[in-house]
Design an enzyme around this catalytic site. Sequence first.
Site, PDB file in Angstrom:
ATOM      1  CB  ALA A  12      -0.948  -0.014   1.190  1.00  0.00           C
ATOM      2  CB  SER A  13       4.471   1.893  -0.148  1.00  0.00           C
ATOM      3  OG  SER A  13       4.776   0.889  -1.098  1.00  0.00           O
ATOM      4  CG  ASN A  86      -2.614  -3.711  -3.996  1.00  0.00           C
ATOM      5  OD1 ASN A  86      -3.172  -3.562  -5.085  1.00  0.00           O
ATOM      6  ND2 ASN A  86      -1.538  -3.001  -3.651  1.00  0.00           N
ATOM      7  CB  SER A 138      -3.940  -9.138 -13.586  1.00  0.00           C
ATOM      8  OG  SER A 138      -3.811  -8.635 -14.906  1.00  0.00           O
ATOM      9  CE1 TYR A 151       1.248  -9.032 -12.620  1.00  0.00           C
ATOM     10  CE2 TYR A 151      -0.133  -9.146 -14.582  1.00  0.00           C
ATOM     11  CZ  TYR A 151       0.132  -8.615 -13.325  1.00  0.00           C
ATOM     12  OH  TYR A 151      -0.723  -7.675 -12.788  1.00  0.00           O
ATOM     13  CB  ALA A 153       1.251 -18.676 -14.676  1.00  0.00           C
ATOM     14  CE  LYS A 155      -1.200 -10.051 -10.160  1.00  0.00           C
ATOM     15  NZ  LYS A 155      -1.464  -9.545  -8.797  1.00  0.00           N
ATOM     16  CB  ILE A 184      -4.573   0.395 -13.079  1.00  0.00           C
ATOM     17  CG1 ILE A 184      -5.676  -0.691 -13.098  1.00  0.00           C
ATOM     18  CG2 ILE A 184      -4.893   1.494 -12.072  1.00  0.00           C
ATOM     19  CD1 ILE A 184      -7.064  -0.227 -13.476  1.00  0.00           C
TER      20      ILE A 184
END
Length: 243
Positions: A12-13, A86, A138, A151, A153, A155, A184
């Site tokens: 969350a940074s 996240n 995603s 990536y 795989a 997700k 995004i």
Amino acid sequence: MIFIKTVLITGASRGIGAKTAQAFAKEGYRVIINYNKSKAEAQTLADMLSKNYNTDCTAYGCDITDSKAVAEMFSEIGTVDVLINNAGISEQKLFTDISDEDWKRMMATNLDGVFYCCREALKGMIQEKNGSIINISSMWGEVGASCEVHYSASKAAVIGLTKALAKEVAPSNIRVNCITPGVIATDMMKGFDEETLESLKEETPLSRLGTPEDIANMTVFLASENAGFITGQILGVNGGFVI
Ligand code: NAP
């Protein structure tokens, strides 16, 4: 007595996680802002949110690929009402160029981290017979992305984890859902040139890139009572990219 709910948001940074932290602070939650490397950004965000929304926001450093560190984090912060998985990484490479290390790093962050955090969060949630877990996957986990096989795989695995876990913990009144964002505008997209971003925008029926707020709004909804009958679902927030 006012019951204050706690949310833990991993990664969350920056980006989606940071806007999600803001959205929950606005709702009056106690917010735990997890970070790995961006300590200064996480601390600044926690201070800003605590001040602006008069709520308790804390930055907590923990590499979610380290199961022991994740267990320590949860034993320090106590039971959470909402967990948002996240934190994630991405990488563009030809499949045949993906090394063992690349593969393991991708799975460790995007999948193992989700497993460790869910496992720890559920200990308290099962006892309380209450909780909401939201996994950020995603759209590439749904449809696959060329040159992002590891990536995609990782997700896709998060989607499978969400569905199975939702069935297992529903009797304990715990909901598990998954958001599949489209493109995004965050640091994650920084590696893409203007031309590629423009064509991704064109491919998106709503003709724009998503914002971190678009995803944050969905997390707040999914955590709320209004979503009380929603579990095991994969919710696309992608401007119509995948229909
Ligand atoms: P971002 O701006 O690159 O931010 C990634 C966040 O993850 C950072 O806060 C980073 O923390 C954290 N992180 C990475 N590895 C970590 C670890 N080992 N332990 C703890 N935190 C870690 O990415 P984003 O675009 O906001 O993406 C957030 C999530 O949405 C990811 O899961 C991503 O796959 C997913 N997503 C993004 C898009 C997009 O187009 N942006 C599309 C679909 C899905 P530090 O900086 O502190 O290391």
